[in-house]
Design an enzyme around this catalytic site. Structure first.
Site, PDB file in Angstrom:
ATOM      1  N   GLY A 151     -13.635 -44.354   2.358  1.00 31.95           N
ATOM      2  CA  GLY A 151     -13.176 -45.276   0.662  1.00 31.95           C
ATOM      3  C   GLY A 151     -12.677 -46.576   1.504  1.00 31.95           C
ATOM      4  N   HIS A 152     -13.143 -47.735   1.483  1.00 32.83           N
ATOM      5  CA  HIS A 152     -12.754 -48.353   3.138  1.00 32.83           C
ATOM      6  C   HIS A 152     -12.859 -49.990   1.604  1.00 32.83           C
ATOM      7  CE1 HIS A 152     -15.572 -46.914   5.816  1.00 32.83           C
ATOM      8  NE2 HIS A 152     -14.702 -45.944   5.468  1.00 32.83           N
ATOM      9  N   ASP A 171      -8.321 -44.255   7.097  1.00 30.66           N
ATOM     10  CA  ASP A 171      -7.833 -44.752   6.376  1.00 30.66           C
ATOM     11  C   ASP A 171      -6.710 -45.483   7.079  1.00 30.66           C
ATOM     12  OD1 ASP A 171      -9.030 -43.473   3.825  1.00 30.66           O
ATOM     13  OD2 ASP A 171      -7.057 -42.394   2.929  1.00 30.66           O
ATOM     14  N   LYS A 231     -10.385 -49.378   8.986  1.00 37.38           N
ATOM     15  CA  LYS A 231     -11.812 -49.549   9.355  1.00 37.38           C
ATOM     16  C   LYS A 231     -12.070 -51.069   8.547  1.00 37.38           C
ATOM     17  CE  LYS A 231     -12.395 -45.672   9.392  1.00 37.38           C
ATOM     18  NZ  LYS A 231     -11.418 -44.482   8.454  1.00 37.38           N
ATOM     19  N   GLN A 261     -14.015 -41.572   8.132  1.00 31.89           N
ATOM     20  CA  GLN A 261     -12.857 -40.475   8.319  1.00 31.89           C
ATOM     21  C   GLN A 261     -12.447 -41.285  10.217  1.00 31.89           C
ATOM     22  OE1 GLN A 261     -16.337 -40.014   7.001  1.00 31.89           O
ATOM     23  NE2 GLN A 261     -14.963 -39.729   5.159  1.00 31.89           N
TER      24      GLN A 261
HETATM   25  P1  GDP Z   1     -10.164 -47.598   5.495  1.00 39.27           P
HETATM   26  O1  GDP Z   1     -10.861 -46.112   4.639  1.00 39.27           O
HETATM   27  O2  GDP Z   1      -9.783 -47.227   7.297  1.00 39.27           O
HETATM   28  O3  GDP Z   1     -11.949 -48.545   5.719  1.00 39.27           O
HETATM   29  O4  GDP Z   1      -9.126 -47.482   5.206  1.00 39.27           O
HETATM   30  P2  GDP Z   1      -8.185 -47.679   3.360  1.00 39.27           P
HETATM   31  O5  GDP Z   1      -8.852 -49.314   3.115  1.00 39.27           O
HETATM   32  O6  GDP Z   1      -8.319 -46.639   2.934  1.00 39.27           O
HETATM   33  O7  GDP Z   1      -7.040 -47.782   3.733  1.00 39.27           O
HETATM   34  C1  GDP Z   1      -6.197 -49.216   4.527  1.00 39.27           C
HETATM   35  C2  GDP Z   1      -4.967 -49.712   3.401  1.00 39.27           C
HETATM   36  O8  GDP Z   1      -4.200 -50.339   4.117  1.00 39.27           O
HETATM   37  C3  GDP Z   1      -5.946 -50.611   2.697  1.00 39.27           C
HETATM   38  O9  GDP Z   1      -5.515 -50.650   1.782  1.00 39.27           O
HETATM   39  C4  GDP Z   1      -6.039 -51.997   3.332  1.00 39.27           C
HETATM   40  O10 GDP Z   1      -5.969 -53.102   2.592  1.00 39.27           O
HETATM   41  C5  GDP Z   1      -4.756 -51.796   4.003  1.00 39.27           C
HETATM   42  N1  GDP Z   1      -4.651 -52.654   5.182  1.00 39.27           N
HETATM   43  C6  GDP Z   1      -5.776 -52.378   6.294  1.00 39.27           C
HETATM   44  N2  GDP Z   1      -4.987 -53.772   7.397  1.00 39.27           N
HETATM   45  C7  GDP Z   1      -3.726 -53.900   7.012  1.00 39.27           C
HETATM   46  C8  GDP Z   1      -2.652 -54.457   8.320  1.00 39.27           C
HETATM   47  O11 GDP Z   1      -2.335 -54.147   8.811  1.00 39.27           O
HETATM   48  N3  GDP Z   1      -1.108 -54.445   6.624  1.00 39.27           N
HETATM   49  C9  GDP Z   1      -0.836 -54.469   5.937  1.00 39.27           C
HETATM   50  N4  GDP Z   1       0.055 -53.953   4.754  1.00 39.27           N
HETATM   51  N5  GDP Z   1      -2.015 -53.722   5.036  1.00 39.27           N
HETATM   52  C10 GDP Z   1      -3.235 -53.184   5.356  1.00 39.27           C
HETATM   53  P1  IMO Z   2     -12.276 -43.356   4.682  1.00 42.23           P
HETATM   54  O1  IMO Z   2     -13.194 -43.821   5.608  1.00 42.23           O
HETATM   55  C1  IMO Z   2      -8.862 -39.967   4.700  1.00 42.23           C
HETATM   56  C2  IMO Z   2     -10.886 -36.093   3.976  1.00 42.23           C
HETATM   57  C3  IMO Z   2     -10.396 -34.926   2.464  1.00 42.23           C
HETATM   58  C4  IMO Z   2     -10.115 -33.585   3.845  1.00 42.23           C
HETATM   59  C5  IMO Z   2     -10.918 -33.661   4.154  1.00 42.23           C
HETATM   60  C6  IMO Z   2     -12.227 -33.099   4.108  1.00 42.23           C
HETATM   61  O2  IMO Z   2     -10.839 -44.286   3.979  1.00 42.23           O
HETATM   62  O3  IMO Z   2     -11.373 -43.228   6.397  1.00 42.23           O
HETATM   63  P2  IMO Z   2     -14.365 -34.033   2.524  1.00 42.23           P
HETATM   64  O4  IMO Z   2     -14.382 -34.443   0.768  1.00 42.23           O
HETATM   65  O5  IMO Z   2     -15.229 -34.633   3.489  1.00 42.23           O
HETATM   66  O6  IMO Z   2     -15.123 -32.708   3.073  1.00 42.23           O
HETATM   67  O7  IMO Z   2     -12.886 -33.643   2.559  1.00 42.23           O
HETATM   68  O8  IMO Z   2     -11.133 -35.070   4.592  1.00 42.23           O
HETATM   69  N1  IMO Z   2     -10.957 -37.222   4.214  1.00 42.23           N
HETATM   70  C7  IMO Z   2     -10.371 -38.302   4.659  1.00 42.23           C
HETATM   71  N2  IMO Z   2      -9.660 -38.512   4.531  1.00 42.23           N
HETATM   72  N3  IMO Z   2     -10.160 -41.043   4.559  1.00 42.23           N
HETATM   73  C8  IMO Z   2     -11.792 -40.240   4.108  1.00 42.23           C
HETATM   74  O9  IMO Z   2     -12.515 -41.638   4.716  1.00 42.23           O
HETATM   75  C9  IMO Z   2     -11.507 -39.115   3.845  1.00 42.23           C
HETATM   76  N4  IMO Z   2     -12.447 -38.823   4.430  1.00 42.23           N
HETATM   77  C10 IMO Z   2     -12.522 -37.076   3.881  1.00 42.23           C
HETATM   78  O10 IMO Z   2      -9.370 -35.839   2.169  1.00 42.23           O
HETATM   79  O11 IMO Z   2      -9.370 -33.785   4.043  1.00 42.23           O
HETATM   80 MG    MG Z   3      -9.896 -44.842   3.895  1.00 43.08          MG
END
Ligand code: GDP
Ligand code: IMO
Ligand code: MG
Length: 429
Positions: A40-41, A13, A16, A223
Site C-alpha cells: 500500500g503505497h 511502510d 516508499k 514491503q
Molecule cells: P510505503 O508503503 O512505504 O509507500 O508507505 P505507506 O504509504 O504505507 O505509509 C507511509 C505513510 O506516511 C503515508 O501515509 C505517507 O503519506 C506518510 N508519509 C510519508 N512521508 C512522510 C513524512 O515525512 N512525514 C509524515 N508526517 N508523513 C509521511
Molecule cells: P508496503 O509495500 C507493511 C506484512 C504483513 C505480514 C507479512 C506477510 O506498503 O510497505 P503477506 O500478505 O505479504 O503474506 O503478509 O508482511 N506486509 C507488509 N507490512 N507494509 C507492506 O507493504 C506489507 N506487505 C506485507 O503485514 O506481517
Molecule cells: Mg505501505
C-alpha cells in the site's frame, strides 16, 4: 544508464510511495519487481491522496511508463479495479505494462491465505490475506498460472485443470471450505483477460532496451528488507524478495544495470502483523507515534506497531541491499519529544550484539541498547534545507548517518512532495 533501486530498509511502510513520486520527474520507467496487492503505497499528487497497491507509483506522470515486473503476483480483479479508480480520477493507465511472466493470484490463493492464518491461530503471521503466500508457493512448486496464460483460453483452461483438483482437495478436506469449478474460474478470469491483454509485454526486453538507450529506470520495491523471504525475520515475512537483488530477478535485468540503491527508513520504526520487534513501544510514546504518524495500514487499516529507530536493522539493510543512499522519512513526527532513543545494539544473556543475531529466538528476546539524544520542539514540516532544521534534528540525522555508514541523501518532513529536504541527491541534469 541509471537504473536506481528503491527499497524499504525496515518492515515496510517507510514512505516508499512518497519518495518514488518525488523522484519520478527524472525517470522514464517505474517498475515494480516483487509483491502484489499486499503493498500500500501512499502518494499525494496534485492535492489528492492516492493509495496504490499493485500499480507502480509513477503512474500519474504521462512521461513515465509504469511496469509490473515478472517477480510480482497479480490479482487481475484488483488490478482492474485499481486501473478503473485511477481512470475515474483522470489518470490514464493506457501506458501500463504487465510482464507476461508474472504469476496470477487465483481465488483459491486468497481462500488458502485466510484459512492457513486461521489454522495457525495465535501463531499467525498476520498476512494481508490477499493470497500472496499461496501464489508464490504455487510459483515455486511450478503449479502457477501466469499472466501470459490469459492470452490463450485453451492453455488457461488446461493449466487450471491441472492445478485445481489439488487445490479443491485442500480447500475441502483440510479446511472444510467450498471448492471451485474450472468453468467458474475460467469464465471470471477470461473476462479479465480481454482488458488485460493490451498491457501484456515481455517487460525484461522493454526495460533492458530502455537502459541501453540511456533512459532512467526506477525499480520500486514493496514491503521492506526485514520482510524479505531470505533476509527478513522468517517466518514473519512476505513470500517475495523485497531486497535489492529482487530487482534483478523480478524484472530480468543484470546486476550491472543497477547504479544506485536508495533505502527508505522512517525516523522511527513500525511493523504490521506478527513477529519480533526489539524496540517496540507499549507506552504513551508508542501511542503518540501511532497518532502523530498516522500509523494505520494502507492496505488493511490495521494499527501499526511503533518503536524507536533501530540502527542495527538499518545497518543490516545497508549490507544486504548494498545501499548507496538512505532517505529518512517522517522526521516531523518526532517533533515535541523531549528525548529520542536510538537502538545501537542488542543485549541477550549478558552478551552484546552489534549485528543481527543469527538465531531468531535471540532476536525475539533481545533487549535494545539505547543512546538517548535531545529532541526538539519546533515544527519542522516547513524546512526545505538541512540548515533550516533545529540543531537537535540535524544532530539526530548525523547520528543516524554515522551509524548507517551511508549518506542520508533525502529527509522527509511531511507527507507531501514538497515537504522534503534534498540533501545529497542530484537528479538528472
Ligand atoms: P510505503 O508503503 O512505504 O509507500 O508507505 P505507506 O504509504 O504505507 O505509509 C507511509 C505513510 O506516511 C503515508 O501515509 C505517507 O503519506 C506518510 N508519509 C510519508 N512521508 C512522510 C513524512 O515525512 N512525514 C509524515 N508526517 N508523513 C509521511
Ligand atoms: P508496503 O509495500 C507493511 C506484512 C504483513 C505480514 C507479512 C506477510 O506498503 O510497505 P503477506 O500478505 O505479504 O503474506 O503478509 O508482511 N506486509 C507488509 N507490512 N507494509 C507492506 O507493504 C506489507 N506487505 C506485507 O503485514 O506481517
Ligand atoms: Mg505501505
Amino acid at each position: 544508464m541509471p537504473g536506481i533501486v528503491l527499497v524499504g530498509a525496515q518492515w515496510g511502510d517507510e514512505g516508499k510511495g512518497k519518495i518514488t513520486d518525488l523522484l519520478a520527474d527524472d525517470f522514464d520507467y517505474v517498475v515494480r519487481f516483487q509483491g502484489g496487492n499486499n503493498a500500500g503505497h501512499t502518494v499525494i499528487h496534485a492535492g489528492r491522496t492516492l493509495k496504490l497497491h499493485l500499480i507502480p507509483s509513477g503512474i500519474m506522470y504521462p512521461h513515465i511508463t509504469p511496469v509490473i515486473g515478472n517477480g510480482c503476483v497479480i490479482d487481475p480483479k484488483v488490478l482492474l479495479e485499481e486501473m478503473d479508480r485511477l481512470e475515474a480520477d483522470g489518470i490514464s493507465t493506457h501506458r501500463l505494462l504487465v510482464s507476461c511472466n508474472a504469476h496470477l493470484i487465483m481465488p483459491y490463493h486468497r481462500d488458502l491465505d485466510g484459512a492457513s492464518e486461521r489454522r495457525l491461530g495465535k501463531l499467525e503471521i498476520g498476512t494481508t490475506r490477499r493470497g500472496i503466500g499461496p501464489a508464490y508457493q504455487d510459483k515455486a512448486s511450478r503449479m502457477g498460472l501466469r499472466v501470459q496464460d490469459l492470452q490463450d483460453p485453451h492453455i488457461f483452461v488446461k493449466k487450471l485443470e491441472a492445478a485445481l483438483p489439488e487445490k479443491n482437495d485442500i480447500l475441502e478436506k483440510v479446511y472444510g471450505l467450498p471448492t471451485y469449478t474450472v468453468e467458474q474460474i475460467a469464465e471470471e478470469y477470461l473476462a479479465y483477460a480481454k482488458r488485460i491483454k493490451p498491457h501484456i509485454a515481455e517487460t525484461s526486453t522493454v526495460i533492458n532496451r530502455a537502459l541501453r538507450a540511456g533512459q532512467w529506470v526506477l525499480f520500486e520495491g514493496a514491503q521492506g528488507t526485514l520482510l524479505d523471504l531470505d533476509h527478513g525475520t522468517y517466518p514473519f515475512v512476505t513470500s517475495s524478495s523485497p531486497t535489492a537483488g529482487g530487482a534483478c530477478t523480478g524484472t530480468g535485468v543484470g546486476p550491472k544495470a543497477i547504479d544506485r540503491v536508495l533505502g527508505i527508513a522512517k525516523a522511527y520504526i513500525t511493523r504490521v502483523g506478527s513477529g519480533p520487534f526489539p524496540t517496540e513501544l507499549h507506552d504513551e510514546t508508542g501511542e503518540l507515534l501511532t497518532r502523530v504518524g498516522g500509523e494505520y495500514g494502507t492496505t488493511t487499516g490495521r494499527q501499526r506497531r511503533c518503536g524507536w529507530y533501530d540502527a542495527v536493522i538499518v545497518r543490516y539493510a545497508v549490507q544486504v541491499n548494498g545501499l548507496t543512499d538512505l532517505a529518512i522519512t517522517k522526521l516531523d513526527v518526532l517533533s515535541g519529544l523531549k528525548t529520542i532513543k536510538v537502538c545501537v545494539a542488542y543485549e541477550h544473556d549478558g552478551r552484546r550484539y552489534n549485528d543481527l543475531p543469527c538465531h531468531q529466538s535471540i532476536f525475539h528476546h533481545a533487549r535494545p541498547i539505547y543512546e538517548e539524544l535531545p529532541g526538539w520542539d519546533e515544527d519542522i514540516s516547513g524546512c526545505r534545507t538541512f540548515e533550516e532544521l533545529p540543531k537537535a534534528a540535524r544532530d539526530y540525522i548525523t547520528f543516524l548517518e554515522d551509524l548507517a555508514e551511508v549518506p542520508i541523501s533525502i529527509i522527509a518532513v511531511g507527507p507531501s512532495r514538497e515537504q522534503t529536504i534534498m540533501r545529497r541527491w542530484e537528479g538528472r541534469m
